[in-house]
Design an enzyme around this catalytic site. Sequence first.
Site, PDB file in Angstrom:
ATOM      1  N   THR A  31       3.018  -8.151  -0.818  1.00  0.00           N
ATOM      2  CA  THR A  31       3.192  -8.044   0.626  1.00  0.00           C
ATOM      3  C   THR A  31       2.924  -9.383   1.286  1.00  0.00           C
ATOM      4  O   THR A  31       1.969 -10.083   0.909  1.00  0.00           O
ATOM      5  CB  THR A  31       2.289  -6.977   1.299  1.00  0.00           C
ATOM      6  OG1 THR A  31       2.323  -7.187   2.714  1.00  0.00           O
ATOM      7  CG2 THR A  31       0.853  -7.005   0.861  1.00  0.00           C
ATOM      8  N   ASP A  56       1.834  -9.593   4.060  1.00  0.00           N
ATOM      9  CA  ASP A  56       0.680  -9.369   4.940  1.00  0.00           C
ATOM     10  C   ASP A  56      -0.660  -9.666   4.254  1.00  0.00           C
ATOM     11  O   ASP A  56      -1.684  -9.786   4.925  1.00  0.00           O
ATOM     12  CB  ASP A  56       0.659  -7.914   5.430  1.00  0.00           C
ATOM     13  CG  ASP A  56       1.856  -7.585   6.294  1.00  0.00           C
ATOM     14  OD1 ASP A  56       2.465  -8.537   6.822  1.00  0.00           O
ATOM     15  OD2 ASP A  56       2.183  -6.400   6.442  1.00  0.00           O
ATOM     16  N   GLU A  82       0.812  -1.229   0.000  1.00  0.00           N
ATOM     17  CA  GLU A  82       0.000   0.000   0.000  1.00  0.00           C
ATOM     18  C   GLU A  82       0.846   1.281   0.000  1.00  0.00           C
ATOM     19  O   GLU A  82       0.454   2.278  -0.600  1.00  0.00           O
ATOM     20  CB  GLU A  82      -0.954   0.019   1.206  1.00  0.00           C
ATOM     21  CG  GLU A  82      -0.303  -0.357   2.517  1.00  0.00           C
ATOM     22  CD  GLU A  82      -0.716   0.528   3.684  1.00  0.00           C
ATOM     23  OE1 GLU A  82      -0.224   0.265   4.792  1.00  0.00           O
ATOM     24  OE2 GLU A  82      -1.494   1.481   3.483  1.00  0.00           O
ATOM     25  N   GLU A 140       1.520  -9.527  15.304  1.00  0.00           N
ATOM     26  CA  GLU A 140       2.327  -8.477  15.964  1.00  0.00           C
ATOM     27  C   GLU A 140       1.514  -7.214  16.243  1.00  0.00           C
ATOM     28  O   GLU A 140       1.827  -6.462  17.159  1.00  0.00           O
ATOM     29  CB  GLU A 140       3.558  -8.137  15.121  1.00  0.00           C
ATOM     30  CG  GLU A 140       3.195  -7.557  13.770  1.00  0.00           C
ATOM     31  CD  GLU A 140       4.384  -7.201  12.911  1.00  0.00           C
ATOM     32  OE1 GLU A 140       5.483  -6.997  13.431  1.00  0.00           O
ATOM     33  OE2 GLU A 140       4.182  -7.110  11.689  1.00  0.00           O
TER      34      GLU A 140
HETATM   35  O1  F6P Z   1       4.935  -5.022   5.533  1.00  0.00           O
HETATM   36  C1  F6P Z   1       5.552  -6.229   5.669  1.00  0.00           C
HETATM   37  C2  F6P Z   1       6.115  -6.410   7.057  1.00  0.00           C
HETATM   38  O2  F6P Z   1       6.820  -7.627   7.068  1.00  0.00           O
HETATM   39  C3  F6P Z   1       5.086  -6.375   8.183  1.00  0.00           C
HETATM   40  O3  F6P Z   1       4.431  -7.591   8.397  1.00  0.00           O
HETATM   41  C4  F6P Z   1       5.961  -5.980   9.339  1.00  0.00           C
HETATM   42  O4  F6P Z   1       5.211  -5.323  10.320  1.00  0.00           O
HETATM   43  C5  F6P Z   1       6.945  -5.042   8.746  1.00  0.00           C
HETATM   44  O5  F6P Z   1       7.025  -5.369   7.377  1.00  0.00           O
HETATM   45  C6  F6P Z   1       8.311  -5.095   9.362  1.00  0.00           C
HETATM   46  O6  F6P Z   1       9.083  -4.109   8.782  1.00  0.00           O
HETATM   47  P1  F6P Z   1      10.665  -3.980   8.896  1.00  0.00           P
HETATM   48  O7  F6P Z   1      11.264  -5.040   8.046  1.00  0.00           O
HETATM   49  O8  F6P Z   1      10.947  -2.620   8.385  1.00  0.00           O
HETATM   50  O9  F6P Z   1      11.005  -4.192  10.332  1.00  0.00           O
END
Ligand code: F6P
Length: 347
Positions: A131, A133, A108, A228
């Site tokens: 993603t 997610d 997004e 999380e």
């Molecule tokens: O957007 C994908 C994601 O893996 C989320 O699930 C997670 O909250 C975030 O990225 C973690 O981000 P970073 O790798 O910047 O810690």
Amino acid sequence: MAAQKGMTIGILTGGGDCPGLNPVIRAVVRKAEKEGIKVLGIRNGWKGMIENDTFELNLDSVSGILPKGGTILGTSRTNPYKKEGAVDKVRENYKKMGLYALVATGGEDTLGVASKLVKDGVGNFVGVPKTIDNDLACTDYTFGFDTAVNIAMECIDRLHTTAESHHRILVAEVMGRHAGWIAVEAGIAGGADYILMPEEATDLDEVCESIKHRHARGKTFSIIVVAEGAQLKNQDITKDKSLDEFGHVKLGGIGDYVAKEIEKRTGFETRVSVFGHIQRGGSPTAFDRILGTRFGVKAVELIMQKKFGRMVALSGNAIIDVPLEDAVKALKTVDKEWFDLARVFFG
Ligand code: F6P
């Protein structure tokens, strides 16, 4: 479809990396080559557009990358709309690079930027949804999600044997900031005894009652899956309130908190396991390789058809295209049907 031989298109990958990005890059380059189109790789997402950081992609550079996780282009969470003069730099560099169009591959945030750049007349953009997610609207699935769910499921399977041997509660913290897709699907596939989600605030007393009920029927261990970004009734446990360029708080700590509370409230010995970036690393599943490949080829076709401001998407088993702006309007969260299914197996 009129091929536009000799033209140059760009491709970038932005946001968190995910398995399936390299299959997209490979598919874009392979399809473009067949059509006589050159491809420039933009390094590190929108950062590469701001800094004019590119390299030529050809058949050799994408050879052997299909099974590789991550992205050979590199990635970042750079938002040109949050940096003074950066949008003008993107406009200037788009011209300098001689781009006819650009494939923006991201979630997004990255696609939100692409959508704004289309509106601001910066260039011709098409989007590819990515993603782990799975929370992007207008597509049934994003690639990366299937790999993440399978990794999380395998980790949950492994927690089962140790939980059972030690007669413990094991809390598994999985990724998912605003949507609990990984939690619910990995939880159902892994046989979770409770799942805590971002979409609906959970009462920890109810979780503990459910665990006690399960143990009262003779079970001596339980697996609790926590996204999380899970919400708790009357609790905000976000440790770090600082925001990144897209306005996201840094999460972390919910699994630990939930484990401590469960042990305190039930008296059962409890441990936590945070799966973290393991869910995002390594080789994509066959599903994600195929989805990434189909998306990459379709993205080049959209460019050839001059269908800019569109995003490729999966609908049922068909690859379609949708307006980029619709895809980034609101996140796709987990609906009630999934909660109801998961709940059948609690307690
Ligand atoms: O957007 C994908 C994601 O893996 C989320 O699930 C997670 O909250 C975030 O990225 C973690 O981000 P970073 O790798 O910047 O810690």
